[in-house]
Design a protein around this motif. Structure first.
Motif, PDB file in Angstrom:
ATOM      1  N   ASN A   1       0.802  -1.219   0.000  1.00  0.00           N
ATOM      2  CA  ASN A   1       0.000   0.000   0.000  1.00  0.00           C
ATOM      3  C   ASN A   1       0.835   1.269   0.000  1.00  0.00           C
ATOM      4  OD1 ASN A   1      -2.382  -1.425  -0.046  1.00  0.00           O
ATOM      5  ND2 ASN A   1      -2.741  -1.298   2.164  1.00  0.00           N
ATOM      6  N   ASN A   2       2.092   1.198   0.472  1.00  0.00           N
ATOM      7  CA  ASN A   2       2.873   2.431   0.514  1.00  0.00           C
ATOM      8  C   ASN A   2       3.940   2.497  -0.574  1.00  0.00           C
ATOM      9  OD1 ASN A   2       4.909   0.760   1.428  1.00  0.00           O
ATOM     10  ND2 ASN A   2       5.081   1.685   3.461  1.00  0.00           N
ATOM     11  N   GLN A   3       3.780   1.702  -1.614  1.00  0.00           N
ATOM     12  CA  GLN A   3       4.697   1.784  -2.743  1.00  0.00           C
ATOM     13  C   GLN A   3       4.442   3.070  -3.531  1.00  0.00           C
ATOM     14  OE1 GLN A   3       7.367  -0.376  -3.284  1.00  0.00           O
ATOM     15  NE2 GLN A   3       6.621  -0.837  -1.220  1.00  0.00           N
ATOM     16  N   PRO A   4       5.512   3.757  -3.959  1.00  0.00           N
ATOM     17  CA  PRO A   4       5.335   5.033  -4.669  1.00  0.00           C
ATOM     18  C   PRO A   4       4.563   4.867  -5.967  1.00  0.00           C
ATOM     19  CG  PRO A   4       7.606   4.265  -4.812  1.00  0.00           C
ATOM     20  CD  PRO A   4       6.929   3.383  -3.818  1.00  0.00           C
ATOM     21  N   LYS A   5       3.888   5.951  -6.361  1.00  0.00           N
ATOM     22  CA  LYS A   5       3.120   5.969  -7.599  1.00  0.00           C
ATOM     23  C   LYS A   5       3.760   6.914  -8.609  1.00  0.00           C
ATOM     24  CE  LYS A   5      -1.445   4.762  -5.768  1.00  0.00           C
ATOM     25  NZ  LYS A   5      -2.877   5.171  -5.674  1.00  0.00           N
ATOM     26  N   GLN A   6       3.486   6.646  -9.865  1.00  0.00           N
ATOM     27  CA  GLN A   6       4.005   7.478 -10.939  1.00  0.00           C
ATOM     28  C   GLN A   6       3.326   8.843 -10.921  1.00  0.00           C
ATOM     29  OE1 GLN A   6       6.442   6.319 -13.011  1.00  0.00           O
ATOM     30  NE2 GLN A   6       6.611   8.302 -14.024  1.00  0.00           N
ATOM     31  N   THR A   7       4.110   9.909 -11.054  1.00  0.00           N
ATOM     32  CA  THR A   7       3.534  11.248 -11.141  1.00  0.00           C
ATOM     33  C   THR A   7       3.266  11.579 -12.602  1.00  0.00           C
ATOM     34  OG1 THR A   7       5.744  12.234 -11.209  1.00  0.00           O
ATOM     35  CG2 THR A   7       4.679  12.057  -9.056  1.00  0.00           C
ATOM     36  N   GLU A   8       2.236  12.401 -12.838  1.00  0.00           N
ATOM     37  CA  GLU A   8       1.859  12.764 -14.199  1.00  0.00           C
ATOM     38  C   GLU A   8       2.343  14.172 -14.536  1.00  0.00           C
ATOM     39  OE1 GLU A   8      -2.272  12.294 -14.958  1.00  0.00           O
ATOM     40  OE2 GLU A   8      -2.389  10.281 -14.099  1.00  0.00           O
ATOM     41  N   GLN A   9       2.752  14.359 -15.776  1.00  0.00           N
ATOM     42  CA  GLN A   9       3.116  15.681 -16.270  1.00  0.00           C
ATOM     43  C   GLN A   9       1.864  16.339 -16.856  1.00  0.00           C
ATOM     44  OE1 GLN A   9       6.151  17.049 -15.847  1.00  0.00           O
ATOM     45  NE2 GLN A   9       6.744  15.176 -14.763  1.00  0.00           N
ATOM     46  N   ILE A  10       1.440  17.453 -16.254  1.00  0.00           N
ATOM     47  CA  ILE A  10       0.225  18.150 -16.678  1.00  0.00           C
ATOM     48  C   ILE A  10       0.614  19.398 -17.460  1.00  0.00           C
ATOM     49  CG2 ILE A  10      -1.929  19.196 -15.936  1.00  0.00           C
ATOM     50  CD1 ILE A  10      -1.742  16.247 -15.261  1.00  0.00           C
TER      51      ILE A  10
ATOM     52  N   ASN B   1       4.293  10.936  -3.041  1.00  0.00           N
ATOM     53  CA  ASN B   1       5.530  10.203  -2.787  1.00  0.00           C
ATOM     54  C   ASN B   1       6.426  11.013  -1.864  1.00  0.00           C
ATOM     55  OD1 ASN B   1       4.723   8.144  -4.586  1.00  0.00           O
ATOM     56  ND2 ASN B   1       5.566   9.273  -6.330  1.00  0.00           N
ATOM     57  N   LEU B   2       6.732  10.441  -0.715  1.00  0.00           N
ATOM     58  CA  LEU B   2       7.627  11.081   0.240  1.00  0.00           C
ATOM     59  C   LEU B   2       8.989  10.395   0.161  1.00  0.00           C
ATOM     60  CD1 LEU B   2       8.119  13.046   2.622  1.00  0.00           C
ATOM     61  CD2 LEU B   2       7.303  11.231   4.152  1.00  0.00           C
ATOM     62  N   THR B   3      10.038  11.194  -0.071  1.00  0.00           N
ATOM     63  CA  THR B   3      11.388  10.651  -0.180  1.00  0.00           C
ATOM     64  C   THR B   3      12.263  11.213   0.936  1.00  0.00           C
ATOM     65  OG1 THR B   3      11.208  10.449  -2.587  1.00  0.00           O
ATOM     66  CG2 THR B   3      13.420  10.398  -1.648  1.00  0.00           C
ATOM     67  N   ILE B   4      12.783  10.318   1.762  1.00  0.00           N
ATOM     68  CA  ILE B   4      13.710  10.669   2.826  1.00  0.00           C
ATOM     69  C   ILE B   4      14.877   9.680   2.746  1.00  0.00           C
ATOM     70  CG2 ILE B   4      14.075  10.888   5.315  1.00  0.00           C
ATOM     71  CD1 ILE B   4      11.070  11.413   5.608  1.00  0.00           C
ATOM     72  N   LYS B   5      16.097  10.163   2.715  1.00  0.00           N
ATOM     73  CA  LYS B   5      17.295   9.326   2.635  1.00  0.00           C
ATOM     74  C   LYS B   5      17.223   8.367   1.444  1.00  0.00           C
ATOM     75  CE  LYS B   5      19.325   7.967   6.442  1.00  0.00           C
ATOM     76  NZ  LYS B   5      19.547   7.326   7.767  1.00  0.00           N
ATOM     77  N   ASP B   6      16.757   8.881   0.329  1.00  0.00           N
ATOM     78  CA  ASP B   6      16.660   8.121  -0.927  1.00  0.00           C
ATOM     79  C   ASP B   6      15.674   6.965  -0.870  1.00  0.00           C
ATOM     80  OD1 ASP B   6      18.352   9.746  -2.319  1.00  0.00           O
ATOM     81  OD2 ASP B   6      20.089   8.409  -2.229  1.00  0.00           O
ATOM     82  N   GLN B   7      14.830   6.931   0.159  1.00  0.00           N
ATOM     83  CA  GLN B   7      13.769   5.929   0.258  1.00  0.00           C
ATOM     84  C   GLN B   7      12.437   6.623  -0.006  1.00  0.00           C
ATOM     85  OE1 GLN B   7      14.647   2.566   0.813  1.00  0.00           O
ATOM     86  NE2 GLN B   7      16.644   3.554   0.535  1.00  0.00           N
ATOM     87  N   THR B   8      11.671   6.107  -0.968  1.00  0.00           N
ATOM     88  CA  THR B   8      10.417   6.746  -1.362  1.00  0.00           C
ATOM     89  C   THR B   8       9.232   5.852  -1.035  1.00  0.00           C
ATOM     90  OG1 THR B   8      11.538   7.891  -3.184  1.00  0.00           O
ATOM     91  CG2 THR B   8       9.132   7.773  -3.278  1.00  0.00           C
ATOM     92  N   LYS B   9       8.263   6.420  -0.327  1.00  0.00           N
ATOM     93  CA  LYS B   9       7.050   5.698   0.032  1.00  0.00           C
ATOM     94  C   LYS B   9       5.835   6.579  -0.250  1.00  0.00           C
ATOM     95  CE  LYS B   9       9.309   2.176   1.718  1.00  0.00           C
ATOM     96  NZ  LYS B   9       9.299   0.866   1.042  1.00  0.00           N
TER      97      LYS B   9
END
Length: 218
Positions: A28-37, A152-160
């Motif tokens: 459930n906390n795997q990062p999702k793809q962001t969209e370019q708008i 997507n939250l990225t801390i210390k190169d870990q993204t969740k």
């Protein structure tokens, strides 16, 4: 013999449920793809009016066993289309991390600040920024908040993937966002330090609250 078999079956069932819950949480906390708008109106973050409030806990999660403080943003922007937020990226300056609860004890405050910035915790020399990038903003009509922010939250190169309930206001000139205090698991981001038992066991949960003000790009 029968009771022994029943115990084994029950233990196996509990273990199976536990593993299943952990697997579900991880999925459930795997990062999702962001969209370019395209054609979005851009709002630039007002760094002086935006920040992250944080709180960490010892032993039992309570106000009396916690340290708390702030972290500043170094940059950010929000995209708006047809009056709705369609994108957003906020970059936090981890070197700005500071505690507030020990403000009256400068020596203790500085000691805690340096420890939080060290390799034991956020290792700010190696990881000088943390990033929250929006993937979805959903209007809601329940409770005290009018929106749910997912990103997507990225801390210390870990993204969740994390989500916040928030109050969001969008006008032609300005956007304000104020989230509900929300728990994240520090170990998801490789913040694994544990103090000696005699100093108080640290909780894995830490609480973040984001406040953002952004002005339309001129």
């Amino acid at each position: 013999m029968k009771k022994h078999v029943i115990r084994i079956v029950l233990m196996a069932s509990i273990l199976s449920v536990s593993v299943s819950c952990k697997k579900e949480t991880a999925e459930n906390n795997q990062p999702k793809q962001t969209e370019q708008i395209s054609d979005a109106t851009i709002y630039n973050l007002d760094k002086e009016q935006s920040n992250i409030d944080w709180r960490g806990y010892k032993i039992f999660k309570s106000q009396n066993t916690s340290h708390f403080g702030t972290m500043n943003f170094s940059e950010g922007e929000i995209g708006v289309k047809n009056g709705a937020i369609v994108s957003g990226k906020f970059v936090a300056d981890t070197k700005s991390l500071t505690n507030i609860d020990l403000a009256d004890d400068k020596e203790a405050s500085e000691k805690l600040n340096q420890h939080l910035k060290s390799v034991d915790f956020f290792d700010v020399e190696k990881y000088p920024t943390a990033v929250f990038e929006l993937t979805k903003v959903t209007p809601t009509e329940q409770g005290d908040y009018n929106s749910t922010l997912e990103g997507n939250l990225t801390i210390k190169d870990q993204t969740k993937l994390v989500s916040f309930n928030a109050n969001v206001k969008v006008t032609d000139e300005q956007i304000t966002i104020s989230t509900e205090p929300t728990d994240i698991n520090r170990q998801d981001f490789n913040v694994n330090f544990q103090s000696p038992v005699e100093n108080g066991i640290l909780k894995n949960e830490m609480t973040l609250q984001i406040s953002v003000k952004a002005n339309v790009k001129k």
